[in-house]
Motif scaffolding. Structure first.
Motif, PDB file in Angstrom:
ATOM      1  N   LYS A  67      44.894  11.477 -16.460  1.00 57.96           N
ATOM      2  CA  LYS A  67      44.990  12.303 -15.258  1.00 57.96           C
ATOM      3  C   LYS A  67      43.687  13.055 -14.994  1.00 57.96           C
ATOM      4  CE  LYS A  67      49.973  13.116 -15.241  1.00 57.96           C
ATOM      5  NZ  LYS A  67      51.014  14.166 -15.314  1.00 57.96           N
ATOM      6  N   ALA A  68      43.087  13.591 -16.042  1.00 51.58           N
ATOM      7  CA  ALA A  68      41.853  14.359 -15.877  1.00 51.58           C
ATOM      8  C   ALA A  68      40.727  13.480 -15.343  1.00 51.58           C
ATOM      9  CB  ALA A  68      41.447  15.005 -17.203  1.00 51.58           C
ATOM     10  N   TYR A  69      40.526  12.311 -15.943  1.00 53.35           N
ATOM     11  CA  TYR A  69      39.456  11.423 -15.493  1.00 53.35           C
ATOM     12  C   TYR A  69      39.761  10.857 -14.107  1.00 53.35           C
ATOM     13  CZ  TYR A  69      36.694  11.465 -19.768  1.00 53.35           C
ATOM     14  OH  TYR A  69      35.896  11.846 -20.804  1.00 53.35           O
ATOM     15  N   ALA A  70      41.018  10.532 -13.834  1.00 56.54           N
ATOM     16  CA  ALA A  70      41.361   9.998 -12.512  1.00 56.54           C
ATOM     17  C   ALA A  70      41.045  11.010 -11.422  1.00 56.54           C
ATOM     18  CB  ALA A  70      42.839   9.606 -12.465  1.00 56.54           C
ATOM     19  N   LEU A  71      41.424  12.269 -11.633  1.00 55.81           N
ATOM     20  CA  LEU A  71      41.161  13.294 -10.628  1.00 55.81           C
ATOM     21  C   LEU A  71      39.664  13.562 -10.488  1.00 55.81           C
ATOM     22  CD1 LEU A  71      42.216  15.288  -8.560  1.00 55.81           C
ATOM     23  CD2 LEU A  71      42.498  16.948 -10.426  1.00 55.81           C
ATOM     24  N   ALA A  72      38.970  13.624 -11.609  1.00 52.92           N
ATOM     25  CA  ALA A  72      37.521  13.865 -11.552  1.00 52.92           C
ATOM     26  C   ALA A  72      36.813  12.725 -10.826  1.00 52.92           C
ATOM     27  CB  ALA A  72      36.961  14.043 -12.953  1.00 52.92           C
ATOM     28  N   CYS A  73      37.213  11.496 -11.109  1.00 59.10           N
ATOM     29  CA  CYS A  73      36.597  10.347 -10.438  1.00 59.10           C
ATOM     30  C   CYS A  73      36.911  10.354  -8.946  1.00 59.10           C
ATOM     31  CB  CYS A  73      37.068   9.043 -11.073  1.00 59.10           C
ATOM     32  SG  CYS A  73      36.403   8.777 -12.728  1.00 59.10           S
ATOM     33  N   TYR A  74      38.152  10.633  -8.608  1.00 55.78           N
ATOM     34  CA  TYR A  74      38.535  10.692  -7.195  1.00 55.78           C
ATOM     35  C   TYR A  74      37.719  11.760  -6.468  1.00 55.78           C
ATOM     36  CZ  TYR A  74      41.237  11.471  -2.979  1.00 55.78           C
ATOM     37  OH  TYR A  74      41.599  11.632  -1.673  1.00 55.78           O
ATOM     38  N   ASN A  75      37.623  12.939  -7.071  1.00 63.03           N
ATOM     39  CA  ASN A  75      36.877  14.034  -6.437  1.00 63.03           C
ATOM     40  C   ASN A  75      35.385  13.737  -6.305  1.00 63.03           C
ATOM     41  OD1 ASN A  75      39.110  15.639  -5.979  1.00 63.03           O
ATOM     42  ND2 ASN A  75      38.941  16.694  -7.935  1.00 63.03           N
ATOM     43  N   ALA A  76      34.857  12.861  -7.152  1.00 59.04           N
ATOM     44  CA  ALA A  76      33.440  12.515  -7.100  1.00 59.04           C
ATOM     45  C   ALA A  76      33.132  11.452  -6.038  1.00 59.04           C
ATOM     46  CB  ALA A  76      32.974  12.013  -8.470  1.00 59.04           C
ATOM     47  N   MET A  77      34.170  10.833  -5.485  1.00 61.34           N
ATOM     48  CA  MET A  77      33.962   9.785  -4.481  1.00 61.34           C
ATOM     49  C   MET A  77      33.622  10.389  -3.129  1.00 61.34           C
ATOM     50  SD  MET A  77      37.189   7.256  -4.986  1.00 61.34           S
ATOM     51  CE  MET A  77      37.641   6.579  -6.558  1.00 61.34           C
ATOM     52  N   PRO A  78      32.804   9.673  -2.341  1.00 65.70           N
ATOM     53  CA  PRO A  78      32.599  10.090  -0.951  1.00 65.70           C
ATOM     54  C   PRO A  78      33.931   9.972  -0.191  1.00 65.70           C
ATOM     55  CG  PRO A  78      31.031   8.370  -1.580  1.00 65.70           C
ATOM     56  CD  PRO A  78      32.019   8.499  -2.697  1.00 65.70           C
ATOM     57  N   PRO A  79      34.106  10.745   0.878  1.00 68.26           N
ATOM     58  CA  PRO A  79      35.369  10.726   1.619  1.00 68.26           C
ATOM     59  C   PRO A  79      35.829   9.320   2.035  1.00 68.26           C
ATOM     60  CG  PRO A  79      34.048  12.559   2.360  1.00 68.26           C
ATOM     61  CD  PRO A  79      33.188  11.759   1.402  1.00 68.26           C
ATOM     62  N   LYS A  80      34.909   8.477   2.447  1.00 65.95           N
ATOM     63  CA  LYS A  80      35.286   7.115   2.865  1.00 65.95           C
ATOM     64  C   LYS A  80      35.896   6.340   1.696  1.00 65.95           C
ATOM     65  CE  LYS A  80      33.419   3.002   5.102  1.00 65.95           C
ATOM     66  NZ  LYS A  80      32.249   2.373   5.694  1.00 65.95           N
ATOM     67  N   ASP A  81      35.315   6.484   0.511  1.00 64.06           N
ATOM     68  CA  ASP A  81      35.852   5.798  -0.667  1.00 64.06           C
ATOM     69  C   ASP A  81      37.179   6.423  -1.110  1.00 64.06           C
ATOM     70  OD1 ASP A  81      33.813   3.918  -0.812  1.00 64.06           O
ATOM     71  OD2 ASP A  81      32.575   5.187  -2.103  1.00 64.06           O
ATOM     72  N   GLN A  82      37.321   7.737  -0.947  1.00 58.35           N
ATOM     73  CA  GLN A  82      38.602   8.383  -1.256  1.00 58.35           C
ATOM     74  C   GLN A  82      39.705   7.796  -0.383  1.00 58.35           C
ATOM     75  OE1 GLN A  82      37.974  12.592  -0.775  1.00 58.35           O
ATOM     76  NE2 GLN A  82      37.274  12.845  -2.893  1.00 58.35           N
ATOM     77  N   ALA A  83      39.415   7.646   0.911  1.00 57.75           N
ATOM     78  CA  ALA A  83      40.401   7.084   1.838  1.00 57.75           C
ATOM     79  C   ALA A  83      40.761   5.653   1.445  1.00 57.75           C
ATOM     80  CB  ALA A  83      39.880   7.136   3.265  1.00 57.75           C
ATOM     81  N   ALA A  84      39.757   4.862   1.113  1.00 53.69           N
ATOM     82  CA  ALA A  84      40.010   3.473   0.704  1.00 53.69           C
ATOM     83  C   ALA A  84      40.822   3.434  -0.589  1.00 53.69           C
ATOM     84  CB  ALA A  84      38.689   2.728   0.528  1.00 53.69           C
ATOM     85  N   PHE A  85      40.537   4.342  -1.505  1.00 50.19           N
ATOM     86  CA  PHE A  85      41.274   4.416  -2.763  1.00 50.19           C
ATOM     87  C   PHE A  85      42.743   4.737  -2.500  1.00 50.19           C
ATOM     88  CE2 PHE A  85      42.896   6.975  -6.307  1.00 50.19           C
ATOM     89  CZ  PHE A  85      42.757   6.065  -7.347  1.00 50.19           C
ATOM     90  N   LEU A  86      42.994   5.719  -1.613  1.00 49.14           N
ATOM     91  CA  LEU A  86      44.377   6.079  -1.294  1.00 49.14           C
ATOM     92  C   LEU A  86      45.124   4.909  -0.673  1.00 49.14           C
ATOM     93  CD1 LEU A  86      43.953   9.728   0.017  1.00 49.14           C
ATOM     94  CD2 LEU A  86      44.852   8.976  -2.201  1.00 49.14           C
TER      95      LEU A  86
END
Length: 109
Positions: free
Chosen positions: A79-98
């Motif tokens: 959970k810690a690494y997943a959240l840290a990695c998600y937060n480190a992504m640019p917004p466009k990549d966050q959207a694609a990840f979701l």
């Protein structure tokens, strides 16, 4: 640890299950009686010894290395690494990840 009449009655459990409950009861009680600061140190140390540690740099394929690490990691680490990695992504990549993890398009499509 022998099981006797003082062993908690737990229907539908094996002797091994009851043995594990008994073994867990003593440390839980001891930690509960500790000073909160000492209890924190004891539990933090125990958890640190159970963790997989940080992921290693990928030698071949980053996704394969990530899967291997996740298979050994504790849920807390995942959970810690997943959240840290998600937060480190640019917004466009966050959207694609979701979109990828939810199986749907977040833009309403």
């Amino acid at each position: 640890m022998p099981l006797d009449k003082s062993t908690p009655q737990m229907p539908d459990t094996t002797d091994e299950d009851r043995r594990r409950v008994l073994l867990a009861a003593d440390p839980r009680e001891a930690i509960g009686r500790c000073d909160p600061g000492d209890a924190d140190l004891i539990m933090s140390d125990a958890l640190a010894k159970m963790r997989a540690g940080r992921p290693v740099p990928p030698l071949m394929n980053a996704m394969d290395e990530a899967r291997n690490w996740a298979a050994m990691a504790s849920l807390f680490e995942i959970k810690a690494y997943a959240l840290a990695c998600y937060n480190a992504m640019p917004p466009k990549d966050q959207a694609a990840f979701l979109v990828y993890v939810s199986g749907r398009d977040t833009r309403g499509r």
